[in-house]
Enzyme design. Sequence first.
Site, short mmCIF file in Angstrom:
data_model
loop_
_atom_site.label_atom_id
_atom_site.label_comp_id
_atom_site.label_asym_id
_atom_site.label_seq_id
_atom_site.Cartn_x
_atom_site.Cartn_y
_atom_site.Cartn_z
N GLY A 185 -1.12 3.07 6.46
CA GLY A 185 -1.36 2.42 7.75
C GLY A 185 -0.71 1.06 7.89
N LYS A 186 0.19 0.73 6.98
CA LYS A 186 0.82 -0.60 6.99
C LYS A 186 1.53 -0.87 8.30
CE LYS A 186 3.36 0.07 3.33
NZ LYS A 186 2.91 1.49 3.13
N SER A 196 6.02 -2.03 -1.89
CA SER A 196 6.08 -3.01 -2.99
C SER A 196 5.09 -2.65 -4.10
CB SER A 196 5.85 -4.44 -2.47
OG SER A 196 4.92 -4.51 -1.42
N GLY A 242 0.84 -1.20 0.00
CA GLY A 242 0.00 0.00 0.00
C GLY A 242 0.87 1.24 0.00
N LEU A 243 0.25 2.36 -0.22
CA LEU A 243 0.98 3.62 -0.28
C LEU A 243 1.62 3.97 1.07
CD1 LEU A 243 -1.65 5.79 -2.23
CD2 LEU A 243 0.53 4.94 -3.14
#
Length: 204
Positions: free
Chosen positions: A38-39, A107, A33-34
């Site tokens: 919130g990763k 990624s 994710g960007l």
Amino acid sequence: MPEHIFPIHDRMVQFNDRCKRLNQHPICLWFCGLSGSGKSTIAIGLEKKLFQEGYIAQILDGDNIRNGINANLGFSEADRAENIRRVAEISKLYLQSGLITINSFISPTKVIRAQAQAIIGPKYFKEIYINASLEACEARDVKGLYKKARSGAIKGFTGIDSPFEAPDQPFMTIQTEAQSPEWCIDQLFEAIEPLIQFKGDAYE
């Protein structure tokens, strides 16, 4: 494999024995994710939730990878691909040890993520799309990276002047704009717990 390298895997503690000792089936949760989606927040919360429930997991992310084993890599397309390749190989070693891995990396391309899946193995690789709009991520701008990218101080920044390719069929999509981190973590835990519960000698 070079001729002078002789595998000795058959003499090591076996995979199912490790799973039995740890009382869990390992998987690799690949968060994509960007930046700012919130990763890391979800990864850290999930690791704590897993630990509380008796599972052992290891987070891999840019902070503990790029400050160590991948400190020699930049952010060119080639270096990004090599970064993910090394992360996937490390994840595979953790998996073989019986540990759950939580990988938190932008990624950005499908090709990069497919490479990681091929290394780790489709049976163990679970792609989790941490989804938030560019506008929401840029508003958060936790590390000030979007501001630098907009000013031209950072080139090739994903979402600004480099694309992000969303997964077509992820194992799960987590919408972090609409839900609290706690809700997201609970939903993800409920989804993966049937996969990580130890059911015997055979991995299911």
